[in-house]
Design a protein around this motif. Structure first.
Motif, PDB file in Angstrom:
ATOM      1  N   GLN A   1      42.894  66.018   9.203  1.00 55.77           N
ATOM      2  CA  GLN A   1      44.137  65.351   9.562  1.00 55.77           C
ATOM      3  C   GLN A   1      44.711  66.006  10.812  1.00 55.77           C
ATOM      4  O   GLN A   1      44.490  67.197  11.057  1.00 55.77           O
ATOM      5  CB  GLN A   1      45.136  65.416   8.411  1.00 55.77           C
ATOM      6  N   TYR A   2      45.447  65.196  11.555  1.00 52.23           N
ATOM      7  CA  TYR A   2      45.949  65.651  12.839  1.00 52.23           C
ATOM      8  C   TYR A   2      47.445  65.389  12.967  1.00 52.23           C
ATOM      9  O   TYR A   2      47.970  64.409  12.440  1.00 52.23           O
ATOM     10  CB  TYR A   2      45.227  64.917  13.979  1.00 52.23           C
ATOM     11  N   LEU A   3      48.103  66.288  13.692  1.00 51.12           N
ATOM     12  CA  LEU A   3      49.489  66.122  14.106  1.00 51.12           C
ATOM     13  C   LEU A   3      49.418  65.751  15.585  1.00 51.12           C
ATOM     14  O   LEU A   3      48.781  66.465  16.375  1.00 51.12           O
ATOM     15  CB  LEU A   3      50.258  67.427  13.909  1.00 51.12           C
ATOM     16  N   VAL A   4      50.027  64.636  15.966  1.00 56.88           N
ATOM     17  CA  VAL A   4      49.937  64.125  17.328  1.00 56.88           C
ATOM     18  C   VAL A   4      51.287  64.313  18.016  1.00 56.88           C
ATOM     19  O   VAL A   4      52.294  63.777  17.555  1.00 56.88           O
ATOM     20  CB  VAL A   4      49.547  62.623  17.327  1.00 56.88           C
ATOM     21  N   LYS A   5      51.279  65.099  19.103  1.00 53.69           N
ATOM     22  CA  LYS A   5      52.497  65.345  19.867  1.00 53.69           C
ATOM     23  C   LYS A   5      52.286  64.875  21.302  1.00 53.69           C
ATOM     24  O   LYS A   5      51.208  65.043  21.863  1.00 53.69           O
ATOM     25  CB  LYS A   5      52.841  66.838  19.871  1.00 53.69           C
ATOM     26  N   ILE A   6      53.338  64.306  21.865  1.00 49.56           N
ATOM     27  CA  ILE A   6      53.306  63.873  23.256  1.00 49.56           C
ATOM     28  C   ILE A   6      53.873  65.010  24.101  1.00 49.56           C
ATOM     29  O   ILE A   6      54.995  65.465  23.863  1.00 49.56           O
ATOM     30  CB  ILE A   6      54.133  62.592  23.480  1.00 49.56           C
ATOM     31  N   LYS A   7      53.086  65.471  25.074  1.00 55.84           N
ATOM     32  CA  LYS A   7      53.524  66.582  25.924  1.00 55.84           C
ATOM     33  C   LYS A   7      54.639  66.129  26.859  1.00 55.84           C
ATOM     34  O   LYS A   7      54.597  65.025  27.401  1.00 55.84           O
ATOM     35  CB  LYS A   7      52.347  67.100  26.752  1.00 55.84           C
ATOM     36  N   GLY A   8      55.666  66.971  27.010  1.00 54.82           N
ATOM     37  CA  GLY A   8      56.719  66.736  27.980  1.00 54.82           C
ATOM     38  C   GLY A   8      57.799  65.752  27.569  1.00 54.82           C
ATOM     39  O   GLY A   8      58.633  65.389  28.384  1.00 54.82           O
ATOM     40  N   ILE A   9      57.804  65.278  26.332  1.00 60.01           N
ATOM     41  CA  ILE A   9      58.856  64.352  25.884  1.00 60.01           C
ATOM     42  C   ILE A   9      59.858  65.135  25.057  1.00 60.01           C
ATOM     43  O   ILE A   9      59.503  65.741  24.052  1.00 60.01           O
ATOM     44  CB  ILE A   9      58.278  63.189  25.067  1.00 60.01           C
ATOM     45  N   SER A  10      61.090  65.088  25.449  1.00 58.72           N
ATOM     46  CA  SER A  10      62.238  65.777  24.841  1.00 58.72           C
ATOM     47  C   SER A  10      61.834  67.107  24.231  1.00 58.72           C
ATOM     48  O   SER A  10      61.545  68.049  24.941  1.00 58.72           O
ATOM     49  CB  SER A  10      62.976  64.868  23.862  1.00 58.72           C
ATOM     50  N   GLU A  11      61.812  67.184  22.916  1.00 56.62           N
ATOM     51  CA  GLU A  11      61.524  68.459  22.250  1.00 56.62           C
ATOM     52  C   GLU A  11      60.034  68.607  21.989  1.00 56.62           C
ATOM     53  O   GLU A  11      59.315  67.626  21.872  1.00 56.62           O
ATOM     54  CB  GLU A  11      62.278  68.530  20.925  1.00 56.62           C
ATOM     55  N   ASP A  12      59.611  69.842  21.856  1.00 59.97           N
ATOM     56  CA  ASP A  12      58.214  70.126  21.553  1.00 59.97           C
ATOM     57  C   ASP A  12      57.847  69.650  20.150  1.00 59.97           C
ATOM     58  O   ASP A  12      56.690  69.487  19.833  1.00 59.97           O
ATOM     59  CB  ASP A  12      57.956  71.635  21.686  1.00 59.97           C
ATOM     60  N   SER A  13      58.866  69.418  19.313  1.00 59.29           N
ATOM     61  CA  SER A  13      58.594  69.066  17.918  1.00 59.29           C
ATOM     62  C   SER A  13      58.448  67.562  17.700  1.00 59.29           C
ATOM     63  O   SER A  13      58.210  67.133  16.584  1.00 59.29           O
ATOM     64  CB  SER A  13      59.693  69.615  17.002  1.00 59.29           C
ATOM     65  N   ASP A  14      58.648  66.731  18.748  1.00 61.12           N
ATOM     66  CA  ASP A  14      58.469  65.294  18.576  1.00 61.12           C
ATOM     67  C   ASP A  14      56.995  64.987  18.351  1.00 61.12           C
ATOM     68  O   ASP A  14      56.138  65.450  19.101  1.00 61.12           O
ATOM     69  CB  ASP A  14      58.978  64.526  19.797  1.00 61.12           C
ATOM     70  N   CYS A  15      56.733  64.213  17.306  1.00 62.10           N
ATOM     71  CA  CYS A  15      55.352  63.885  16.992  1.00 62.10           C
ATOM     72  C   CYS A  15      55.259  62.449  16.488  1.00 62.10           C
ATOM     73  O   CYS A  15      56.257  61.802  16.194  1.00 62.10           O
ATOM     74  CB  CYS A  15      54.769  64.868  15.983  1.00 62.10           C
ATOM     75  N   LEU A  16      54.041  61.961  16.389  1.00 55.03           N
ATOM     76  CA  LEU A  16      53.790  60.601  15.933  1.00 55.03           C
ATOM     77  C   LEU A  16      53.982  60.532  14.420  1.00 55.03           C
ATOM     78  O   LEU A  16      53.374  61.292  13.676  1.00 55.03           O
ATOM     79  CB  LEU A  16      52.370  60.179  16.317  1.00 55.03           C
ATOM     80  N   ASN A  17      54.852  59.639  13.998  1.00 58.95           N
ATOM     81  CA  ASN A  17      55.165  59.455  12.574  1.00 58.95           C
ATOM     82  C   ASN A  17      54.737  58.057  12.141  1.00 58.95           C
ATOM     83  O   ASN A  17      54.754  57.124  12.945  1.00 58.95           O
ATOM     84  CB  ASN A  17      56.675  59.571  12.327  1.00 58.95           C
ATOM     85  N   TYR A  18      54.423  57.925  10.869  1.00 55.50           N
ATOM     86  CA  TYR A  18      54.136  56.611  10.302  1.00 55.50           C
ATOM     87  C   TYR A  18      55.028  56.402   9.091  1.00 55.50           C
ATOM     88  O   TYR A  18      55.052  57.212   8.174  1.00 55.50           O
ATOM     89  CB  TYR A  18      52.666  56.498   9.883  1.00 55.50           C
ATOM     90  N   ASP A  19      55.781  55.311   9.098  1.00 55.44           N
ATOM     91  CA  ASP A  19      56.655  54.941   7.986  1.00 55.44           C
ATOM     92  C   ASP A  19      55.908  53.900   7.161  1.00 55.44           C
ATOM     93  O   ASP A  19      55.718  52.762   7.601  1.00 55.44           O
ATOM     94  CB  ASP A  19      57.969  54.374   8.520  1.00 55.44           C
ATOM     95  N   SER A  20      55.499  54.294   5.959  1.00 59.92           N
ATOM     96  CA  SER A  20      54.670  53.409   5.134  1.00 59.92           C
ATOM     97  C   SER A  20      55.452  52.237   4.551  1.00 59.92           C
ATOM     98  O   SER A  20      54.871  51.194   4.260  1.00 59.92           O
ATOM     99  CB  SER A  20      54.000  54.199   4.012  1.00 59.92           C
ATOM    100  N   ILE A  21      56.760  52.375   4.386  1.00 59.67           N
ATOM    101  CA  ILE A  21      57.554  51.274   3.837  1.00 59.67           C
ATOM    102  C   ILE A  21      57.707  50.160   4.877  1.00 59.67           C
ATOM    103  O   ILE A  21      57.508  48.984   4.585  1.00 59.67           O
ATOM    104  CB  ILE A  21      58.932  51.778   3.353  1.00 59.67           C
ATOM    105  N   ASP A  22      58.061  50.544   6.107  1.00 59.39           N
ATOM    106  CA  ASP A  22      58.256  49.551   7.163  1.00 59.39           C
ATOM    107  C   ASP A  22      56.976  49.267   7.948  1.00 59.39           C
ATOM    108  O   ASP A  22      56.974  48.406   8.831  1.00 59.39           O
ATOM    109  CB  ASP A  22      59.350  50.030   8.122  1.00 59.39           C
ATOM    110  N   ASP A  23      55.903  50.017   7.654  1.00 60.08           N
ATOM    111  CA  ASP A  23      54.631  49.874   8.359  1.00 60.08           C
ATOM    112  C   ASP A  23      54.860  49.996   9.873  1.00 60.08           C
ATOM    113  O   ASP A  23      54.439  49.146  10.650  1.00 60.08           O
ATOM    114  CB  ASP A  23      53.957  48.546   8.008  1.00 60.08           C
ATOM    115  N   GLU A  24      55.548  51.097  10.262  1.00 62.99           N
ATOM    116  CA  GLU A  24      55.875  51.323  11.667  1.00 62.99           C
ATOM    117  C   GLU A  24      55.463  52.726  12.103  1.00 62.99           C
ATOM    118  O   GLU A  24      55.575  53.678  11.343  1.00 62.99           O
ATOM    119  CB  GLU A  24      57.387  51.178  11.898  1.00 62.99           C
TER     120      GLU A  24
END
Length: 174
Positions: free
Chosen positions: A111-134
């Motif tokens: 499993q992987y944690l996906v972070k976008i370099k240079g966007i706001s905080e270093d802790s921003d990462c790709l999330n998946y909401d299973s209820i809204d499928d977003e």
């Protein structure tokens, strides 16, 4: 004899006689057999599966030799992932390896944690909401319906396979 063979045997008795034989309810016995738990295949990391595949032909002997050499490995201080896994008490390595040998196994996907370099905080990462499928970028907040750790297959199926080849994306294996 396995569970299905026992059910087939009871059904054969029932067909030859009746569903109640000498005060024994054969249908009731069959229902109880159906409720029995099947042995579960352990789910293991790839490195455990690799060790097992290399050693399965003489499993007991190879496991004994590995454990016998473990103190010498401990003194050297350099451990492979498998050796670390065996030493950690919470992994139940012997039970897991024996269960793999008896019942088979499945490999746990990375499993992987996906972070976008240079966007706001270093802790921003790709999330998946299973209820809204977003999918969205936000802080690393693993919630009951939000997931921040994703398999390669999940990412590729959602159209995010490109993140593995993009220099602007940081992929952290978890």
């Amino acid at each position: 004899m396995n569970k299905q063979e026992l059910m087939d045997y009871c059904n054969a008795i029932k067909e030859n006689k009746s569903q109640i034989i000498n005060c024994i309810d054969v249908n009731g016995i069959i229902k109880k057999i159906e409720q029995l738990d099947e042995p579960q295949k352990p789910v293991v990391p790839q490195f455990v599966a690799d060790w097992y595949e290399e050693n399965k032909d003489d499993f007991e002997g190879n496991l004994f030799r590995f454990i016998n050499r473990l103190p010498a490995m401990y003194q050297d201080g350099e451990f492979s992932e498998f050796e670390k896994w065996v030493i950690e008490a919470h992994t139940k390595p012997f039970q897991t390896l024996v269960n793999m040998h008896q019942f088979g196994y499945e490999v746990k996907e990375k499993q992987y944690l996906v972070k976008i370099k240079g966007i706001s905080e270093d802790s921003d990462c790709l999330n998946y909401d299973s209820i809204d499928d977003e999918w969205y970028l936000a802080s690393d907040i693993d919630g009951c319906n939000v997931r921040t750790h994703h398999t390669r297959k999940e990412l590729e199926n959602a159209g995010f396979g490109w993140v593995f080849d993009c220099p602007g994306v940081e992929i952290e294996e978890v």
